[in-house]
Structure formats: structure tokens, C-alpha cells
Write a protein that holds these residues in place. Structure first.
Motif, PDB file in Angstrom:
ATOM      1  N   ALA A   1       0.812  -1.215   0.000  1.00 14.51           N
ATOM      2  CA  ALA A   1       0.000   0.000   0.000  1.00 14.51           C
ATOM      3  C   ALA A   1       0.846   1.266   0.000  1.00 14.51           C
ATOM      4  N   ARG A   2       1.974   1.250   0.675  1.00 14.98           N
ATOM      5  CA  ARG A   2       2.811   2.454   0.776  1.00 14.98           C
ATOM      6  C   ARG A   2       3.420   2.843  -0.567  1.00 14.98           C
ATOM      7  N   LEU A   3       3.437   1.921  -1.538  1.00 14.04           N
ATOM      8  CA  LEU A   3       4.015   2.209  -2.844  1.00 14.04           C
ATOM      9  C   LEU A   3       2.965   2.343  -3.936  1.00 14.04           C
ATOM     10  N   ALA A   4       1.694   2.218  -3.561  1.00 18.86           N
ATOM     11  CA  ALA A   4       0.623   2.244  -4.557  1.00 18.86           C
ATOM     12  C   ALA A   4       0.535   3.624  -5.212  1.00 18.86           C
ATOM     13  N   SER A   5       0.142   3.624  -6.483  1.00 20.40           N
ATOM     14  CA  SER A   5      -0.025   4.867  -7.231  1.00 20.40           C
ATOM     15  C   SER A   5      -1.027   4.626  -8.344  1.00 20.40           C
ATOM     16  N   GLU A   6      -1.212   5.638  -9.192  1.00 27.28           N
ATOM     17  CA  GLU A   6      -2.130   5.454 -10.319  1.00 27.28           C
ATOM     18  C   GLU A   6      -1.614   4.381 -11.277  1.00 27.28           C
TER      19      GLU A   6
END
Length: 340
Positions: free
Chosen positions: A36-41
Motif C-alpha cells: 500500500a505504501r508504494l501504490a499509485s495510479e
């Protein structure tokens, strides 16, 4: 092929996207999942703990972890079931220096995928399976690549072990090439061997039977025929001609039977794709051995089962058999024995 990629650092994401571009170039669909900490579009987070999410995508063709092998092992461990059903699982280091197949190297295609990705990434494929390392014939890889059913995985495992120290005899319905892979010799008798056939023949005391899916089953029936009648008719034909149900590629009939509940249920239960042809399409099929004026007046073509079987290509090997309102015929598509 459908693949899910996992990455756990920014650099891992960059490498995963390189892998994804390689897969896309090969016509494969892929998605990238990250913490989750690296999630992006550009990439979505996996939901919940990694092992739990891995279970939700374990039906995909391939799972590729960019990072440490230990992460991948812990993620897949609760879900590993069988080499017949497990996906290809690979691990790639963040610098894309090494591609390591972890699971389903042979039947699942992880070894093949590792070699492909290594070539595209300029990496090294780390292959550990014994037959590959020793340059010997791998029976499960060969069968899977040619859409053959393996009759007995325990025997396949035994052959993979014994082929490391001695040659294994092989015979087939079709001529064998003069040059065989290391580990195979022509033969049709002995304690242990391989037989490639659409028929139920087992020439060795312990026969690993590889079954090519090359048969089309043509089925005709009266309106409202129950599934049990269709099953009995097909079973009788296969028994009479010593054919193997695992050799069936699919079944076919005329389009006026496309709503026939018994026929649909039977093919669904067998896992057979079911094709329907119009009367005009069947009329153009050549090779049918028998015809009926009554059938032609009823559905517009003189023979449903034989023409339906032949519509898939090949030659008729089991002509029309009628039983309790059902007609069945079987055609065999062309196939051969090739290595390499």
C-alpha cells in the motif's frame, strides 16, 4: 498468458515494469501489485496480507515476484497443490540479473518463461530441474507443450528419475523421427516406457500413456434425449474402437440441437467444448460414410454425427453408431511426433 507481478521497492517497481513491457511484447496480459505504501495510479496495492492476496490470483498462468526468493516462497506456500494445476512462479532480483523458476518449471511452463524473460531482459535464467541440467528428455514439459494428457504423474516422475541414468523406450501411433532426444530410444516392450496414442494401448509393464487431444466427437440425437443416453452411446463407441476420452478435443452437432439440454449437460460435465454447425455447413463436409433421407428431411442434412465430427478436420475413425435415439461418430485430426 495472464500474469501478476509483485514488487516491494521503488527499484523493484521499475524492474517489474520492464518485465511487464516484455510480457506485453509477447502478447501477454499483466498487472502489477505492490504494498500500500508504494501504490499509485500506475500500480495497485494488493489487498490484505500478501499470502492471502496471492491465493486470490493463484489461478493465473504466472506469478512473478521481483525481490527476494523468501518473500515469494512465503506468499505461495499456503496455496501450492499440484504440478498439474499450480501456476508458473518465478522470482527476479531487483537488478534483473537473474530469473529463477520456483514452481511448475515443467508443466506450468516456468522454465520456458524464465528463458524467455532472461533473453528479453539480458538476464541469466537459473534452472535447477534435473532433466534440464543434465540435458535429458523431459516428458512432462514435452507433453504439456503439445497439449497431451499425462496418464499417471507418478509414472512421469519415475521416468524423469530413471531417464537420468538410462534410456527409456517410446512408441506411438505415428512414426517416430530418426533422431530422438537424449534419454529416449524406440521400443514397444519392457518394464517401463512411454506410449503416445489416442487409443488405450499399454505395451509396457508400466506404461506412461501420453494422450494427444486430437479427436472430435460428432453427436446427433432425437429431441429431448436425456444426458444418460448420450453418455451411454459415446461410451459404447469409445469402448468399441478402443479410444481414450482424454483424447477428445471437443464435440460437435447441428445448430438445431444448440438448446438440447441433455447434450449441453453431457459436454459440460465432460469439459468438452461444443461446436454447432448449420445444415449448409455440414452439407459441404466431405468424408461422411452414410446418410439418411429421413434425417435430411428432418434437419436439412443426411448425417449429423459423421459430418459434425469431420467438420473439425481429419478423418473418420469411428463411423456412425446409433443407440437409444443417439448417433455418435469420431474423427481424428492429423498429428505427428516432433521434438525440439
Amino acid at each position: 498468458m495472464n500474469a501478476v507481478l509483485f514488487a516491494f521497492t521503488e527499484r523493484g517497481i521499475e524492474t517489474a515494469r520492464r518485465i511487464g513491457d516484455c510480457l506485453a511484447g509477447e502478447g501477454c496480459a499483466w498487472e502489477l501489485r505492490v504494498p500500500a505504501r508504494l501504490a499509485s495510479e500506475a500500480c495497485s496495492a494488493y489487498d490484505g496480507p500478501l499470502p492471502e492476496f496471492t491465493g486470490t490470483v493463484f489461478d493465473r498462468d504466472a506469478l512473478i515476484f521481483v525481490g527476494a526468493c523468501g518473500i515469494a516462497v512465503r506468499a505461495i506456500a499456503p496455496h501450492v497443490a499440484s504440478k498439474l494445476s499450480d501456476p508458473a512462479v518465478l522470482c527476479v532480483d531487483e537488478k534483473a540479473g537473474f530469473v529463477i523458476p520456483l514452481l511448475s518449471g515443467h508443466i506450468g511452463g516456468a522454465n520456458r518463461l524464465a528463458h524467455r524473460l532472461a533473453g528479453l531482459l539480458g538476464a541469466t535464467a537459473v534452472i535447477t530441474t534435473a532433466t534440464d541440467v543434465n540435458g535429458r528428455f523431459s516428458v512432462d514439459v514435452w507433453a504439456a507443450a503439445r497439449d497431451m494428457t499425462i496418464s499417471d504423474m507418478a509414472l512421469a516422475k519415475r521416468i524423469s528419475a530413471e531417464i537420468l541414468t538410462r534410456d527409456i523406450p517410446i512408441c506411438a501411433d505415428r512414426p517416430l523421427p530418426e533422431a530422438l532426444p537424449d534419454g529416449l530410444v524406440p521400443g514397444d516392450s519392457g518394464a517401463l516406457g512411454i506410449c503416445v496414442s489416442v487409443r488405450d494401448i499399454r505395451p509396457f509393464a508400466h506404461t506412461l500413456w501420453l494422450v494427444p487431444r486430437r479427436l472430435w466427437v460428432g453427436i446427433g440425437c432425437r429431441r429431448g434425449i436425456p444426458e444418460a443416453n448420450i453418455a451411454a452411446a459415446v461410451e459404447q463407441v469409445f469402448k468399441q474402437y478402443n479410444l481414450c476420452p482424454e483424447a477428445v478435443r471437443g464435440a460437435a452437432s447441428i445448430d438445431v440441437k444448440s438448446d438440447e439440454a441433455g447434450l449441453l449437460a453431457y459436454c459440460r460435465d465432460k469439459g468438452w467444448p461444443l461446436r454447432f454447425y448449420s445444415a449448409d455447413e455440414l452439407e459441404r463436409v466431405r468424408g461422411s460414410a452414410s446418410g439418411s433421407e429421413f434425417v435430411k428431411k428432418t434437419v436439412g442434412v443426411d448425417n449429423v454425427c459423421e459430418r459434425s465430427a469431420l467438420a473439425g478436420g481429419g478423418r473418420l475413425i469411428a463411423p456412425k453408431t446409433a443407440l437409444n435415439g443417439v448417433t455418435v461418430a469420431v474423427a481424428e485430426m492429423e498429428w505427428g511426433i516432433e521434438f525440439g
